[in-house]
Enzyme design. Sequence first.
Site: not given
Length: 384
Positions: A237, A276
């Site tokens: 992330y 992400d």
Amino acid sequence: MIIAKVFQSFSRYLNITYPIPSLLQREIGRFPHLVVKFSPGPRSAFFFVTTKACDISAQKVRMPPKKRKADDEVEKSDDSKQKKVEDPENGSNDSKQTKTERTESNPIPEDANTLEPSTEKKSESGETWNLKISSWNVNGLRAWVKKDGFNFLKLDDPDILCFQETKCNEKSLPKECHIDGYHSYWHEAEQAGYAGTGIMSKVKPLNVTYGIGCDKHDKEGRVITAEYEKFYLVTSYVPNAGKKLVRLEYRGEWDKDFRSYLEDLDKKKPVILCGDLNVAHQEIDLANPKSNRNKTAGFTDQERQGFTDLLEAGFIDSYRHLYPEKTAEYSFWTYMMNARAKNTGWRLDYFVLSEKLQRSLCDSVIRTKVFGSDHCPITLFLAL
């Protein structure tokens, strides 16, 4: 004429056609002689206007309660339920970085492979896939579980499922996260209710490490690396540059250090990076490139160049490798302004592969019709 000013600064509830919110419509029905007019401007307001005298003092018009959006939810640990979590990227963790969007519809391509748990596509050498990895930014693991998120795991049946933005420490994991047939690994941020990553794998990895071996980056639970026989799997992330780009300088430091980490792994075994990555690399990777360039986190020239540098270091963007010109397929939509229904989104979630794995790539899919977060899952199919 009697004028009752009933609501200040209501524009956040509106799109460009200024419909009257349903909660306000119900209040209007209590006054049979009233019509509604809207006064635009920096201090926009709704007015009730009537030509017939009436007494509104006895019936107070209730202000609509502030709508709580899913991205406003703050995941807290059991020992910090009363504390508001501060988000280094946004000042507070009340809301995710809001990206400027317009309201025109941007239809999802009809050929978008969004719900199928499999693919008929084969690798460059003509082989059928035998490894399936899915990745999903769930925007709060406990909230995702309450939305029946694990139904996706049961229906999709991936060999490996990676999570980002879990916002949950291991002690507070929902019981649903313990599933027979999967080995689970979780990496939490030192700050409760912030960031976090996870991996669930049918095959037990040879080794699992947390972080990238750099103190300034390893306090936010952003990276898990699982070593398998033929590859390294890295789920990440990546830090957001934040509102007003307050963390853009730090993001540049992260990109360099993270790239170096991946290059070192790649010297030992091929690497699969998923998660992400908080960047829309090309203009076709978001709906509104002109209005967001160098203004919004995820679409600055610096962040895009950082991703380019990663690809030039010996990696491929699996989706763009297969679909170099495909448009209007995104993995993130802000909860505001009905963006997902209009498909006003961003492609922020990726499977990035070592070039050595290019011939093993069968398909890379964005699951745009799977709900449960402000992101949708993505899935990789490999023939190894």
